[in-house]
Design a protein around this motif. Structure first.
Motif, PDB file in Angstrom:
ATOM      1  N   VAL A 133      39.001  76.945 108.656  1.00 11.99           N
ATOM      2  CA  VAL A 133      39.478  75.622 108.274  1.00 11.99           C
ATOM      3  C   VAL A 133      38.377  74.595 108.513  1.00 11.99           C
ATOM      4  O   VAL A 133      37.751  74.564 109.570  1.00 11.99           O
ATOM      5  CB  VAL A 133      40.747  75.251 109.075  1.00 11.99           C
ATOM      6  CG1 VAL A 133      41.157  73.807 108.801  1.00 11.99           C
ATOM      7  CG2 VAL A 133      41.890  76.199 108.721  1.00 11.99           C
ATOM      8  N   HIS A 134      38.146  73.763 107.520  1.00 12.47           N
ATOM      9  CA  HIS A 134      37.093  72.750 107.591  1.00 12.47           C
ATOM     10  C   HIS A 134      37.319  71.831 108.790  1.00 12.47           C
ATOM     11  O   HIS A 134      38.449  71.485 109.125  1.00 12.47           O
ATOM     12  CB  HIS A 134      37.076  71.942 106.289  1.00 12.47           C
ATOM     13  CG  HIS A 134      35.843  71.136 106.095  1.00 12.47           C
ATOM     14  ND1 HIS A 134      35.607  69.947 106.762  1.00 12.47           N
ATOM     15  CD2 HIS A 134      34.749  71.345 105.318  1.00 12.47           C
ATOM     16  CE1 HIS A 134      34.440  69.457 106.388  1.00 12.47           C
ATOM     17  NE2 HIS A 134      33.890  70.292 105.517  1.00 12.47           N
ATOM     18  N   ASN A 141      47.724  67.751 110.172  1.00 12.62           N
ATOM     19  CA  ASN A 141      48.943  68.569 110.196  1.00 12.62           C
ATOM     20  C   ASN A 141      48.817  69.678 109.146  1.00 12.62           C
ATOM     21  O   ASN A 141      49.310  69.558 108.033  1.00 12.62           O
ATOM     22  CB  ASN A 141      50.154  67.683 109.915  1.00 12.62           C
ATOM     23  CG  ASN A 141      51.466  68.436 110.015  1.00 12.62           C
ATOM     24  OD1 ASN A 141      51.543  69.500 110.635  1.00 12.62           O
ATOM     25  ND2 ASN A 141      52.507  67.898 109.391  1.00 12.62           N
ATOM     26  N   VAL A 142      48.124  70.753 109.510  1.00 14.05           N
ATOM     27  CA  VAL A 142      47.788  71.830 108.576  1.00 14.05           C
ATOM     28  C   VAL A 142      48.633  73.069 108.845  1.00 14.05           C
ATOM     29  O   VAL A 142      48.818  73.474 109.992  1.00 14.05           O
ATOM     30  CB  VAL A 142      46.287  72.188 108.679  1.00 14.05           C
ATOM     31  CG1 VAL A 142      45.962  73.412 107.828  1.00 14.05           C
ATOM     32  CG2 VAL A 142      45.428  71.005 108.256  1.00 14.05           C
ATOM     33  N   VAL A 143      49.130  73.673 107.772  1.00 11.42           N
ATOM     34  CA  VAL A 143      49.853  74.941 107.830  1.00 11.42           C
ATOM     35  C   VAL A 143      49.158  75.913 106.878  1.00 11.42           C
ATOM     36  O   VAL A 143      48.770  75.525 105.768  1.00 11.42           O
ATOM     37  CB  VAL A 143      51.330  74.775 107.406  1.00 11.42           C
ATOM     38  CG1 VAL A 143      52.069  76.107 107.520  1.00 11.42           C
ATOM     39  CG2 VAL A 143      52.014  73.718 108.251  1.00 11.42           C
ATOM     40  N   LEU A 144      48.991  77.156 107.301  1.00  7.59           N
ATOM     41  CA  LEU A 144      48.345  78.157 106.467  1.00  7.59           C
ATOM     42  C   LEU A 144      49.386  79.048 105.794  1.00  7.59           C
ATOM     43  O   LEU A 144      50.358  79.462 106.428  1.00  7.59           O
ATOM     44  CB  LEU A 144      47.407  79.034 107.303  1.00  7.59           C
ATOM     45  CG  LEU A 144      46.369  78.308 108.166  1.00  7.59           C
ATOM     46  CD1 LEU A 144      45.430  79.326 108.812  1.00  7.59           C
ATOM     47  CD2 LEU A 144      45.578  77.295 107.355  1.00  7.59           C
ATOM     48  N   THR A 151      40.259  81.102 114.235  1.00  9.38           N
ATOM     49  CA  THR A 151      40.558  80.593 115.580  1.00  9.38           C
ATOM     50  C   THR A 151      42.015  80.773 115.969  1.00  9.38           C
ATOM     51  O   THR A 151      42.378  80.555 117.126  1.00  9.38           O
ATOM     52  CB  THR A 151      40.216  79.097 115.670  1.00  9.38           C
ATOM     53  OG1 THR A 151      41.093  78.356 114.809  1.00  9.38           O
ATOM     54  CG2 THR A 151      38.769  78.841 115.256  1.00  9.38           C
ATOM     55  N   HIS A 152      42.876  81.122 115.006  1.00 11.27           N
ATOM     56  CA  HIS A 152      44.324  81.267 115.243  1.00 11.27           C
ATOM     57  C   HIS A 152      44.918  79.988 115.834  1.00 11.27           C
ATOM     58  O   HIS A 152      45.823  80.030 116.665  1.00 11.27           O
ATOM     59  CB  HIS A 152      44.613  82.454 116.163  1.00 11.27           C
ATOM     60  CG  HIS A 152      44.053  83.745 115.663  1.00 11.27           C
ATOM     61  ND1 HIS A 152      44.576  84.432 114.597  1.00 11.27           N
ATOM     62  CD2 HIS A 152      42.974  84.466 116.079  1.00 11.27           C
ATOM     63  CE1 HIS A 152      43.869  85.528 114.382  1.00 11.27           C
ATOM     64  NE2 HIS A 152      42.888  85.567 115.249  1.00 11.27           N
ATOM     65  N   ALA A 153      44.420  78.844 115.380  1.00  2.00           N
ATOM     66  CA  ALA A 153      44.840  77.565 115.947  1.00  2.00           C
ATOM     67  C   ALA A 153      45.918  76.866 115.122  1.00  2.00           C
ATOM     68  O   ALA A 153      46.379  75.798 115.510  1.00  2.00           O
ATOM     69  CB  ALA A 153      43.622  76.640 116.080  1.00  2.00           C
ATOM     70  N   PHE A 154      46.332  77.454 113.997  1.00  2.00           N
ATOM     71  CA  PHE A 154      47.257  76.779 113.102  1.00  2.00           C
ATOM     72  C   PHE A 154      48.503  77.627 112.850  1.00  2.00           C
ATOM     73  O   PHE A 154      48.420  78.860 112.858  1.00  2.00           O
ATOM     74  CB  PHE A 154      46.572  76.492 111.761  1.00  2.00           C
ATOM     75  CG  PHE A 154      45.358  75.621 111.873  1.00  2.00           C
ATOM     76  CD1 PHE A 154      45.470  74.243 111.855  1.00  2.00           C
ATOM     77  CD2 PHE A 154      44.103  76.191 112.033  1.00  2.00           C
ATOM     78  CE1 PHE A 154      44.353  73.447 111.981  1.00  2.00           C
ATOM     79  CE2 PHE A 154      42.979  75.395 112.163  1.00  2.00           C
ATOM     80  CZ  PHE A 154      43.103  74.016 112.139  1.00  2.00           C
ATOM     81  N   PRO A 155      49.644  76.994 112.599  1.00  2.53           N
ATOM     82  CA  PRO A 155      50.825  77.755 112.191  1.00  2.53           C
ATOM     83  C   PRO A 155      50.528  78.479 110.886  1.00  2.53           C
ATOM     84  O   PRO A 155      49.934  77.905 109.966  1.00  2.53           O
ATOM     85  CB  PRO A 155      51.905  76.677 112.019  1.00  2.53           C
ATOM     86  CG  PRO A 155      51.150  75.392 111.858  1.00  2.53           C
ATOM     87  CD  PRO A 155      49.898  75.541 112.646  1.00  2.53           C
TER      88      PRO A 155
END
Length: 331
Positions: A133-134, A141-144, A151-155
């Protein structure tokens, strides 16, 4: 977040000049344009296009921005975009798509996305991919959907490829097939090793010898799909095949395999059964006989990612969405 006034102050120009640099750069002298652009870059300023739409209004419709990496331009995963749009509309939200291909400028796409000031961002790709992710999106508020960040940092919402493949192979075994030939998608694809492990686990869990699986992993690249032709011909002689079921890593492999088998006089499913994976839009029933395959849950992925934003879900987990077996006549 920097404002238009901040840019004007740093560039030592008027607000009108900054506005022209953003909206009508051809009206400015090259030196002035460079001066404003340097200030924009230094302040990391992002124009607020949404403000234009709501000037004079007391409220703003909540919106979701979709960063679509090849998703909107291919038939395999376009349902993700459709689902996002329909779910957002159902809840009174708006949505917009910034589509990005390999030839497009990533920085420009991010700039265009943020300029709309979305309340949430869904980052989605065609085919399950590992992405980075940039940095400009990392505090948003980012969702994949259909992709994984390193990084496994996002939902995150992804297909449950393992269970989908595992239970499809269980069905193959229940039907009595014991002599499979397997074509897997490339190991470089995130889902490739997952689906292969599911096949092997289901086979061994049924008490069957792993040695009975004849397995080929396709090389990466569109041109290697045609490798299937030569391999299949080695396993087929005199209108007979030395396998009773063909396990295909995706429906595109199955489509090519159908042509080879039928051209050699081998009947499906009387002599050879065929299992696909993906359930490509509009194609499953066009196979003759219709193809049994595993449904990638593209619509559900888009819906869950959209609801994550709208319902303000707090988790940052990776949620695996079920893949259902679609039983047709090829098995």
């Amino acid at each position: 977040m920097a404002s238009l006034k901040d840019v004007a102050r740093l560039a030592s120009v008027s607000l009108m000049t900054v506005s022209r640099a953003i909206n009508n750069p051809e009206l400015l002298k090259p030196e002035t344009l460079k001066q404003v652009q340097r200030a924009i870059d230094e302040l990391n300023y992002v124009p607020d296009y949404s403000a234009r739409k709501i000037r004079g209004q007391g409220t703003k419709v909540s919106s979701i921005g979709v960063l679509a990496i090849d998703t909107a331009t291919t038939p395999f995963s376009v349902e993700i975009i459709l689902s996002i749009e329909q779910t957002a509309r159902e809840y009174g939200w708006s949505s917009f798509v910034v589509n990005l291909t390999a030839q497009d400028c990533y920085e420009q796409a991010i700039w265009q996305l943020l300029a709309q000031r979305p309340d949430g961002i869904i980052y989605t790709t065609m085919g399950l991919r590992e992405i980075s992710v940039h940095e400009k999106l990392r505090d948003k508020n980012v969702v994949l959907a259909n992709c994984l960040d390193k990084t496994h940092a996002f939902p995150t919402y992804i297909p449950n490829d393992y269970d989908g493949q595992y239970f499809a192979i269980k069905k193959v075994i229940e039907k009595g097939y014991r002599n499979p030939l397997c074509f897997y998608i490339p190991a470089e694809a995130v889902a490739g090793p997952i689906r292969r492990k599911a096949v092997e686990d289901a086979w061994q869990d049924a008490g069957l010898p792993l040695s009975a699986l004849r397995q080929y992993t396709m090389l990466f690249g569109e041109e290697h799909y045609r490798d299937v032709i030569g391999i299949l011909k080695k396993h087929c002689r005199y209108q007979k095949a030395d396998f009773d079921v063909l396990i295909c890593g995706n429906d595109r492999i199955a489509f090519l395999a159908y042509q080879v088998l039928l051209s050699m006089g081998i009947r499906i499913p009387e002599q050879v059964a065929v299992l696909g994976f993906d359930n490509m839009i509009g194609t499953g029933d066009l196979f003759y006989p219709p193809l049994t395959t595993v449904q990638l849950p593209h619509y559900e992925l888009g819906k869950e990612a959209t609801l994550h934003v709208i319902q303000q879900r707090k988790h940052r987990d990776t949620i695996q969405v079920p893949c259902q077996l679609v039983e047709r006549e090829s098995i």
